[in-house]
Design an enzyme around this catalytic site. Structure first.
Site, PDB file in Angstrom:
ATOM      1  CG  HIS A 109      -2.004  -0.992   1.153  1.00  0.00           C
ATOM      2  ND1 HIS A 109      -2.980  -0.860   2.164  1.00  0.00           N
ATOM      3  CD2 HIS A 109      -2.091  -2.078   0.467  1.00  0.00           C
ATOM      4  CE1 HIS A 109      -3.659  -2.097   1.832  1.00  0.00           C
ATOM      5  NE2 HIS A 109      -3.345  -2.760   0.904  1.00  0.00           N
ATOM      6  CD  GLU A 129      -1.847   3.895   3.393  1.00  0.00           C
ATOM      7  OE1 GLU A 129      -3.091   4.252   3.812  1.00  0.00           O
ATOM      8  OE2 GLU A 129      -1.496   3.234   2.390  1.00  0.00           O
ATOM      9  CB  CYS A 169      -6.524  -0.650   5.406  1.00  0.00           C
ATOM     10  SG  CYS A 169      -4.809  -1.089   5.265  1.00  0.00           S
ATOM     11  CB  CYS A 188      -1.787   1.593   6.212  1.00  0.00           C
ATOM     12  SG  CYS A 188      -1.585   0.540   4.846  1.00  0.00           S
TER      13      CYS A 188
END
Length: 159
Positions: free
Chosen positions: A57, A59, A87, A90
């Protein structure tokens, strides 16, 4: 408008540019960056499809880059900027990295873990907490995501 908000908006514009890079690579357009002492020390954009890595992701990619640049798996004094509310994975990474502050653009009512769907910080199980500022350039961030998914649903070939 406060100087702090202007600064956050400027950095969120940079994150939106990283999200465009994700979209150009066929990924969901989410961009992130890590700032330490006023300097960008890590950048990331969604790459989980291209890297075939469910953890890639935006992040996570930005936190990895910042850790490498700063030479530490902990990122005290750092702020993470991301175009979409993170999410649970993260948010967990931010807790483990000891991020000081997290700024996000659009809320995520489906998987957001900072109030959009649920708030991981409300669990008293963690040994670290961080400041959260949501809604920075929220409309621009949401517009980018909505346009991406609208294009994808219409069968466009740009994604």
């Amino acid at each position: 408008m406060s100087l702090s908000l202007v600064h956050d908006q400027s950095l969120m514009h940079h994150a939106l540019g990283l999200a465009q890079r994700a979209e150009a690579e066929g990924e969901v357009p989410v961009g992130a960056l890590v700032v330490h002492e006023g300097n960008i020390v890590g950048e990331g954009w969604n790459r989980n499809i291209g890297l075939q890595d469910p953890s890639a992701h935006a992040e996570i990619m930005a936190l990895r880059a910042a850790g490498e640049r700063l030479g530490n798996h902990r990122l005290p004094g750092c702020t993470l900027y991301v175009t979409l509310e993170p999410c649970g994975m993260c948010v967990g990474a931010c807790i483990h990295a000891r991020v000081e502050r997290l700024v996000f653009g659009a809320s995520d009512p489906k998987t957001g873990a900072l109030g959009g769907h649920y708030d991981m910080r409300e669990l008293a199980l963690h040994n670290h907490d961080f400041e959260v500022q949501g809604g920075v350039l929220e409309q621009e961030c949401a517009r980018q995501l909505k346009a991406f998914f609208r294009q994808r649903r219409s069968g466009g070939t740009d994604t």
